[in-house]
Scaffold this active site. Structure first.
Site, PDB file in Angstrom:
ATOM      1  N   LEU A 217       0.808  -1.213   0.000  1.00 46.90           N
ATOM      2  CA  LEU A 217       0.000   0.000   0.000  1.00 46.90           C
ATOM      3  C   LEU A 217       0.846   1.270   0.000  1.00 46.90           C
ATOM      4  O   LEU A 217       1.682   1.479   0.876  1.00 46.90           O
ATOM      5  CB  LEU A 217      -0.942   0.006   1.206  1.00 46.90           C
ATOM      6  CG  LEU A 217      -1.891   1.212   1.310  1.00 46.90           C
ATOM      7  CD1 LEU A 217      -2.708   1.398   0.042  1.00 46.90           C
ATOM      8  CD2 LEU A 217      -2.801   1.054   2.523  1.00 46.90           C
ATOM      9  N   HIS A 218       0.583   2.117  -0.988  1.00 43.84           N
ATOM     10  CA  HIS A 218       1.289   3.393  -1.100  1.00 43.84           C
ATOM     11  C   HIS A 218       0.493   4.341  -1.981  1.00 43.84           C
ATOM     12  O   HIS A 218      -0.279   3.931  -2.850  1.00 43.84           O
ATOM     13  CB  HIS A 218       2.691   3.201  -1.702  1.00 43.84           C
ATOM     14  CG  HIS A 218       2.678   2.701  -3.121  1.00 43.84           C
ATOM     15  ND1 HIS A 218       2.382   1.396  -3.452  1.00 43.84           N
ATOM     16  CD2 HIS A 218       2.914   3.329  -4.312  1.00 43.84           C
ATOM     17  CE1 HIS A 218       2.444   1.237  -4.756  1.00 43.84           C
ATOM     18  NE2 HIS A 218       2.751   2.400  -5.312  1.00 43.84           N
TER      19      HIS A 218
END
EC number: 2.7.7.78
Length: 385
Positions: A217-218
């Site tokens: 996740l980014h």
């Protein structure tokens, strides 16, 4: 991009000796809700340069000074100079930039087969980044207003930058979260935009199948000293209470969420957006998202009227891997009107019509797009009064 030196920038700089980098720890960038700037940030008249913007905020100075130092230390895959930039002739206002190095030297995308693919610790992830790539940790002080406690988010350099200040906003990497948008990550992205006094600091998200190259996740954040079409594009309401709008204008139709107030209104926006992206993910529909300062929903307006924050969501056809031979690949910034072009030949020959044709290839078929629209309208209608 000319960046003034902040008086306290040393808090976010690496020690002179490389051996000391790992032991230094990650500095915190601490902020309060009162520092979120909803009003007063506008594009300057005349040249669209940072030299003409108001003084940069504490957040801008911290990010840019630390980012510049990492560039000087060679922590990126290539040095980033001033990129050749042009606004394509036509009605859309595409901003095209030549970035040959990113096209050649960026990390190869992972083998992604599903929008809902689980995190794989054997693939590259942000637990493996080098000491020094983390600039600081975003930490919001808890206040007494009842707002949700924001989780800490790492601000990490993107080693293959598409523009100045290109960073990744990463929730605690050890949690092993897949690339599925969560409220805490989106909140950090929106608040980063509001912490910046530069009108061209934007944040975005690519889902799996929406050209996310890493399944960890980014979000992306970067500066672009140019107006983009989505800032003031006209929209039509899909909900009588104004909670969801549709952008019909080019570059691509998308769903618009908007707020001009922090606190509960911002929390409601974050909840709506994440419910929409949850629906898309559960249905294996790839998507891209873009956060920018912009005008209220409604009729077309001057893009200098940045009175709130716009979050634009584009459902799209899934695309796994990088397409070779295209002038650009369609992801979050391209749908917003920013086109990082891979080769000098394509940069010199690219037209608005050609750019629109590439973008249209990635859009959902009309029947599926209409189904998604109806589903999101129903989703918003079920929101508690």
């Amino acid at each position: 991009m000319a960046i003034p030196h902040a008086s306290n920038e040393t808090s976010y700089l690496l020690p002179p000796n490389k051996e000391d980098w790992e032991g230094q720890g990650i500095p915190d960038f601490v902020y309060e809700q009162e520092e979120l700037m909803m009003e007063g940030v506008q594009w300057p008249r005349g040249a669209l340069s940072l030299l003409n913007t108001p003084p940069l905020s504490h957040f801008d100075s911290a990010l840019c000074s630390a980012w510049r130092q990492r560039m000087e230390l060679g922590l990126f895959r290539y040095p980033l100079g001033e990129l050749p930039t042009q606004t394509l002739p036509g009605t859309v206002g595409f901003v095209a930039q030549l970035n040959v190095e990113r096209g050649v030297q960026r990390r190869c995308p992972q083998n992604i087969k599903s929008v809902r693919q689980e995190f794989d610790p054997e693939q590259f992830n942000f637990n493996q980044i080098r000491p020094g790539e983390v600039l600081f940790r975003l930490h919001r002080k808890q206040d007494c207003s009842g707002t949700v406690q924001q989780e800490d988010i790492l601000v990490v350099i993107n080693v293959s930058p598409l523009e100045w200040g290109h960073v990744l906003l990463v929730p605690e990497p050890a949690r092993g979260l897949p690339q599925r948008l969560l409220p805490g990550a989106l909140r950090a992205g929106v608040e980063a935009v509001l912490l910046s006094s530069h009108p061209g600091f934007r944040v975005g998200f690519n889902s799996l199948g929406g050209l996310a190259s890493v399944n960890h996740l980014h979000l992306h954040g970067y500066y672009l000293a140019h107006r983009l079409p989505v800032e003031g594009a006209p929209s039509e309401p899909l909900d009588p209470r104004g909670r969801l709008h549709v952008l019909q204008a080019l570059p691509a139709p998308g769903f618009l969420f908007y707020t001009s107030r922090p606190g509960p209104d911002l929390e409601a926006l974050i909840s709506r957006v994440c419910r929409a992206t949850d629906y898309l993910t559960d249905c294996e529909i790839a998507h891209n998202l873009f956060v920018t300062r912009g005008a209220p929903p409604g009729k077309a307006t001057s893009s200098s009227a940045l009175s709130g924050v716009r979050v634009i969501l584009w459902p799209r056809k899934p695309s796994f891997g990088i397409k070779e031979g295209e002038a650009f690949n369609v992801a979050l910034c391209e749908l917003a009107g920013h086109l990082p072009v891979k080769t000098a030949q394509d940069f010199s020959s690219l037209t608005e019509a050609a750019a629109l044709a590439l973008i249209r290839e990635c859009l959902l078929p009309p029947a599926q797009a209409e189904d998604v629209r109806a589903a999101l309208v129903a989703l918003i209608a079920r929101e508690e009064e």
